[in-house]
Design a protein around this motif. Structure first.
Motif, PDB file in Angstrom:
ATOM      1  N   ALA A 221       0.831  -1.206   0.000  1.00  0.00           N
ATOM      2  CA  ALA A 221       0.000   0.000   0.000  1.00  0.00           C
ATOM      3  C   ALA A 221       0.864   1.254   0.000  1.00  0.00           C
ATOM      4  O   ALA A 221       0.535   2.246  -0.666  1.00  0.00           O
ATOM      5  N   ALA A 222       1.979   1.221   0.739  1.00  0.00           N
ATOM      6  CA  ALA A 222       2.880   2.378   0.773  1.00  0.00           C
ATOM      7  C   ALA A 222       3.504   2.622  -0.599  1.00  0.00           C
ATOM      8  O   ALA A 222       3.562   3.765  -1.071  1.00  0.00           O
ATOM      9  N   ALA A 223       3.968   1.546  -1.243  1.00  0.00           N
ATOM     10  CA  ALA A 223       4.553   1.679  -2.579  1.00  0.00           C
ATOM     11  C   ALA A 223       3.503   2.138  -3.586  1.00  0.00           C
ATOM     12  O   ALA A 223       3.767   2.987  -4.451  1.00  0.00           O
ATOM     13  N   ASN A 224       2.303   1.583  -3.468  1.00  0.00           N
ATOM     14  CA  ASN A 224       1.201   1.956  -4.348  1.00  0.00           C
ATOM     15  C   ASN A 224       0.817   3.417  -4.153  1.00  0.00           C
ATOM     16  O   ASN A 224       0.543   4.150  -5.114  1.00  0.00           O
ATOM     17  N   GLU A 225       0.827   3.860  -2.904  1.00  0.00           N
ATOM     18  CA  GLU A 225       0.479   5.244  -2.583  1.00  0.00           C
ATOM     19  C   GLU A 225       1.509   6.212  -3.166  1.00  0.00           C
ATOM     20  O   GLU A 225       1.157   7.298  -3.631  1.00  0.00           O
ATOM     21  N   ASP A 226       2.783   5.803  -3.153  1.00  0.00           N
ATOM     22  CA  ASP A 226       3.834   6.653  -3.716  1.00  0.00           C
ATOM     23  C   ASP A 226       3.618   6.862  -5.213  1.00  0.00           C
ATOM     24  O   ASP A 226       3.731   7.984  -5.719  1.00  0.00           O
ATOM     25  N   VAL A 227       3.320   5.764  -5.930  1.00  0.00           N
ATOM     26  CA  VAL A 227       3.068   5.883  -7.365  1.00  0.00           C
ATOM     27  C   VAL A 227       1.860   6.772  -7.617  1.00  0.00           C
ATOM     28  O   VAL A 227       1.874   7.663  -8.479  1.00  0.00           O
ATOM     29  N   THR A 228       0.798   6.541  -6.846  1.00  0.00           N
ATOM     30  CA  THR A 228      -0.428   7.335  -7.008  1.00  0.00           C
ATOM     31  C   THR A 228      -0.174   8.808  -6.722  1.00  0.00           C
ATOM     32  O   THR A 228      -0.673   9.691  -7.433  1.00  0.00           O
ATOM     33  N   ASP A 229       0.624   9.079  -5.683  1.00  0.00           N
ATOM     34  CA  ASP A 229       0.903  10.463  -5.292  1.00  0.00           C
ATOM     35  C   ASP A 229       1.594  11.222  -6.418  1.00  0.00           C
ATOM     36  O   ASP A 229       1.175  12.327  -6.794  1.00  0.00           O
ATOM     37  N   TYR A 230       2.644  10.612  -6.993  1.00  0.00           N
ATOM     38  CA  TYR A 230       3.360  11.310  -8.062  1.00  0.00           C
ATOM     39  C   TYR A 230       2.548  11.355  -9.350  1.00  0.00           C
ATOM     40  O   TYR A 230       2.651  12.318 -10.125  1.00  0.00           O
ATOM     41  N   ALA A 231       1.723  10.335  -9.585  1.00  0.00           N
ATOM     42  CA  ALA A 231       0.845  10.367 -10.758  1.00  0.00           C
ATOM     43  C   ALA A 231      -0.182  11.490 -10.628  1.00  0.00           C
ATOM     44  O   ALA A 231      -0.501  12.178 -11.605  1.00  0.00           O
ATOM     45  N   LEU A 232      -0.682  11.683  -9.400  1.00  0.00           N
ATOM     46  CA  LEU A 232      -1.646  12.760  -9.168  1.00  0.00           C
ATOM     47  C   LEU A 232      -1.001  14.133  -9.325  1.00  0.00           C
ATOM     48  O   LEU A 232      -1.606  15.063  -9.863  1.00  0.00           O
ATOM     49  N   ARG A 233       0.244  14.253  -8.842  1.00  0.00           N
ATOM     50  CA  ARG A 233       0.937  15.534  -9.003  1.00  0.00           C
ATOM     51  C   ARG A 233       1.110  15.874 -10.473  1.00  0.00           C
ATOM     52  O   ARG A 233       0.847  17.009 -10.901  1.00  0.00           O
ATOM     53  N   ALA A 234       1.541  14.883 -11.256  1.00  0.00           N
ATOM     54  CA  ALA A 234       1.681  15.101 -12.692  1.00  0.00           C
ATOM     55  C   ALA A 234       0.319  15.338 -13.340  1.00  0.00           C
ATOM     56  O   ALA A 234       0.181  16.172 -14.243  1.00  0.00           O
ATOM     57  N   GLY A 235      -0.681  14.601 -12.863  1.00  0.00           N
ATOM     58  CA  GLY A 235      -2.028  14.742 -13.407  1.00  0.00           C
ATOM     59  C   GLY A 235      -2.620  16.117 -13.153  1.00  0.00           C
ATOM     60  O   GLY A 235      -3.326  16.670 -14.003  1.00  0.00           O
ATOM     61  N   ARG A 236      -2.325  16.679 -11.967  1.00  0.00           N
ATOM     62  CA  ARG A 236      -2.840  18.028 -11.665  1.00  0.00           C
ATOM     63  C   ARG A 236      -2.248  19.059 -12.614  1.00  0.00           C
ATOM     64  O   ARG A 236      -2.954  19.975 -13.085  1.00  0.00           O
ATOM     65  N   LEU A 237      -0.956  18.919 -12.886  1.00  0.00           N
ATOM     66  CA  LEU A 237      -0.332  19.848 -13.837  1.00  0.00           C
ATOM     67  C   LEU A 237      -0.907  19.651 -15.231  1.00  0.00           C
ATOM     68  O   LEU A 237      -1.163  20.621 -15.958  1.00  0.00           O
ATOM     69  N   MET A 238      -1.101  18.377 -15.611  1.00  0.00           N
ATOM     70  CA  MET A 238      -1.675  18.106 -16.920  1.00  0.00           C
ATOM     71  C   MET A 238      -3.108  18.640 -17.011  1.00  0.00           C
ATOM     72  O   MET A 238      -3.540  19.113 -18.067  1.00  0.00           O
ATOM     73  N   ALA A 239      -3.829  18.570 -15.895  1.00  0.00           N
ATOM     74  CA  ALA A 239      -5.209  19.069 -15.886  1.00  0.00           C
ATOM     75  C   ALA A 239      -5.266  20.576 -16.096  1.00  0.00           C
ATOM     76  O   ALA A 239      -6.263  21.106 -16.609  1.00  0.00           O
ATOM     77  N   LEU A 240      -4.191  21.281 -15.705  1.00  0.00           N
ATOM     78  CA  LEU A 240      -4.151  22.732 -15.924  1.00  0.00           C
ATOM     79  C   LEU A 240      -3.965  23.077 -17.397  1.00  0.00           C
ATOM     80  O   LEU A 240      -4.391  24.130 -17.855  1.00  0.00           O
ATOM     81  N   MET A 241      -3.330  22.171 -18.117  1.00  0.00           N
ATOM     82  CA  MET A 241      -2.901  22.481 -19.466  1.00  0.00           C
ATOM     83  C   MET A 241      -4.075  22.729 -20.414  1.00  0.00           C
ATOM     84  O   MET A 241      -4.130  23.747 -21.115  1.00  0.00           O
ATOM     85  N   PHE A 242      -5.031  21.824 -20.416  1.00  0.00           N
ATOM     86  CA  PHE A 242      -6.127  21.942 -21.386  1.00  0.00           C
ATOM     87  C   PHE A 242      -7.077  23.098 -21.077  1.00  0.00           C
ATOM     88  O   PHE A 242      -7.530  23.776 -22.008  1.00  0.00           O
ATOM     89  N   PRO A 243      -7.381  23.396 -19.798  1.00  0.00           N
ATOM     90  CA  PRO A 243      -8.154  24.620 -19.548  1.00  0.00           C
ATOM     91  C   PRO A 243      -7.448  25.885 -20.031  1.00  0.00           C
ATOM     92  O   PRO A 243      -8.097  26.803 -20.540  1.00  0.00           O
TER      93      PRO A 243
END
Length: 577
Positions: A221-243
């Motif tokens: 769960a800790a390893a999975n959470e780390d991947v999810t955390d960085y994916a979300l950080r990248a995803g938030r930046l990507m979400a800014l791009m199209f707006p």
């Protein structure tokens, strides 16, 4: 590194890529021509009420649109074909490189990381090639061509393009700069989650035996959470791009209509021209948006390409000889001369000044305490590592000068942790000799004391074996691994603690059978139990990487204190039982 990989592995597919460029160019030219025709219909046909003109130009637009669709389909097909072939070749190159790595390089990278680099990282670069083939070729054509066509329609409104495009590029660039380090860390986190998952699947029996399921779930769960955390950080930046893209797009459209309305009002611009200009502005910004989409993929593909390049750029520490010896005179005589070995960065060598001669038809046993260097020593024989000093000779020829295929063909290795491949008993036994007959297989099973349990299996030699041999017991796995080496019938047998899971009676029967069933081959046996090596022609006692005793069992009982301690401790244990 990304550019190097693309240039090298896409070179065989130059014609496919050239076809993609041609059809993307045709599609883009059609896209640039359509708004002008639309403006002509509005300004010429509709304004004059000329139905014939509208039908002629409209029909031409339909034909151009149909050609555009055909070109797009063909371009995507060829682009996908080139991208898939590129991915296949790159995966093959990584696999081939890993295949020549020594144990040292495999340990350095780690199996989970190598798996990630061969799959996920290759996929990232492959997707970049696919999207480049289908989007990136048309993006510069549409943007540059759109600017030219927009200026032709109305020069005074062109300042809107000069403002909106740089604003969009700056905003997107700032986001991408922040995404690159996140993607790099995310690939490392994927390595970690693969490592944890691999450990848990491999060690499932240990986990259950110690009732540690909850701990392992927490670790995953800790390893999975780390991947999810960085994916979300990248995803938030990507979400800014199209707006941001849509904001610039819509504001620019409103500005064109606003300022264009005033020009129509004073008669300096026609309605069709305004619509065409707006269409070209949309094409330019959409092309920039396509380039933006590619820009999102490039950072992650760059990180992946660097990781792939690290594997491809790593040379094996076990280097094939420039002028290999392809024949030897002898029957597998093995000699070590002052051999030493040290791992990179280690303060102390694992082996020092190891010398001995193992003759064909004789059994040489190696015994010593845990960590004395036994496994490292036997790994030097088939060149899984290279000695850092001294030499390992087979029939008088240094193994570093032998043709690797010749060397490996002479050696039958049964490792400390026997591994079986998914398939059947037959496919595993034929691994070293694909053309082995059924008679040879049963002979090897008989010597390895595995005939009885294989005969009792529902399908005999065709009984299924799970990956790693997890559907058979440890003792059965060891005996099948021994039988696999026996089928090969090499000149040198290396048994690295290969009898540890066998009971004493089976161990004794197997050793007796080996004496008569190995056709005078050289035998190297690494063992922990004295009973396994008591009949060996010579026994080498290893301690702290040095040979501290050599001789037969009876000779060592009189001359070697270390051997006496080993024998005494095991006898005491047996008596206590």
């Amino acid at each position: 590194m990304l550019w190097k990989l693309l240039v090298h592995y896409l070179r065989p597919y130059r014609r496919l890529l050239a076809a993609v460029v041609v059809f993307q160019l045709a599609q883009s030219i059609a896209s640039l021509y359509l708004p002008t025709l639309n403006a002509d219909i509005i300004d010429e046909g509709v304004a004059r009420g000329d139905t014939g003109y509208i039908l002629r130009v409209g029909g031409m637009m339909l034909l151009i649109t149909f050609a555009q669709i055909v070109c797009s389909v063909i371009a995507v097909y060829f682009g996908a074909k080139a991208a898939m072939a590129f991915g296949r070749d790159l995966r093959g190159a990584v696999f081939s490189r890993v295949g020549v790595f020594s144990e040292q390089e495999v340990t350095r990278f780690g199996a989970p990381s190598l798996i990630t680099r061969s799959t996920n990282d290759v996929q990232q670069v492959q997707m970049l090639v696919l999207m480049t083939s289908t989007l990136m070729v048309s993006a510069p054509i549409l943007s540059i061509g759109g600017v030219i066509m927009a200026i032709r329609q109305d020069l005074e409104l062109s300042w809107l393009i000069a403002v909106s495009v740089p604003v969009l590029l700056v905003a997107v660039g700032l986001i991408i700069v922040r995404m690159v380090p996140l993607f790099r860390v995310m690939q490392e986190k994927i390595d970690t989650i693969n490592r944890v998952l691999r450990e848990q699947l491999t060690g499932i029996r240990v986990i259950r035996a110690f009732v540690r399921e909850d701990r392992e779930q927490t670790r995953f769960a800790a390893a999975n959470e780390d991947v999810t955390d960085y994916a979300l950080r990248a995803g938030r930046l990507m979400a800014l791009m199209f707006p941001i893209v849509m904001l610039v797009l819509n504001v620019s459209s409103v500005a064109v209509i606003w300022f264009g309305a005033f020009r129509i009002q004073d008669g300096s611009m026609q309605v069709g021209t305004l619509i065409a200009f707006l269409s070209y502005l949309m094409q330019i910004l959409m092309a920039v948006m396509m380039a933006t989409f590619m820009a999102v993929m490039i950072p992650r593909a760059t990180v992946s390409a660097d990781r792939i390049g690290e594997v491809l750029g790593t040379a094996s520490s076990v280097v094939p000889p420039a002028n290999p010896v392809n024949t030897t005179v002898g029957h597998g005589e093995l000699e070590l001369l002052d051999v030493g070995f040290a791992y990179p960065g280690a303060e102390q060598p694992v082996l020092s000044n190891v010398s001995f001669l193992a003759r064909s038809g004789q059994t040489t046993a190696i015994i010593g305490s845990t960590g004395s260097g036994k496994t490292t020593l036997v790994n030097l024989l088939p060149r899984l590592f290279d000695a850092t000093s001294g030499g390992v000779l087979v029939d008088g020829v240094d193994v570093r000068e032998l043709n690797p295929d010749l060397l490996w063909g002479q050696i039958g290795l049964v490792p400390q942790k026997p591994y079986l491949f998914s398939g059947t008993v037959r496919s595993n036994l034929q691994y070293g000799k694909p053309d082995a007959t059924e008679e040879e297989l049963w002979r090897a099973l008989t010597i390895a004391q595995a005939r009885d349990f294989v005969s009792e299996m529902p399908e005999g030699l065709d009984s299924p074996i799970a990956q790693g041999g997890t559907n058979v017991s440890g003792g059965q796995r060891q005996r099948l691994a021994i039988a696999r080496a026996l089928v090969k019938r090499p000149e040198i047998y290396i048994f690295d603690d290969s009898f540890s899971s066998l009971d004493l009676a089976t161990d004794a029967r197997l050793r007796a059978a080996l004496k008569t069933g190995t056709d005078g081959a050289t035998m190297i046996i690494v063992a922990q139990r004295v009973s396994t090596i008591v009949d060996a022609d010579q026994i080498l006692v290893l301690e702290d990487g040095r040979i501290v005793g050599a001789g037969t069992h009876h000779e060592l009982l009189e001359s070697s204190e270390t051997y006496q301690e080993i024998v005494s401790s095991q006898l005491t244990a047996e008596e206590a039982a």
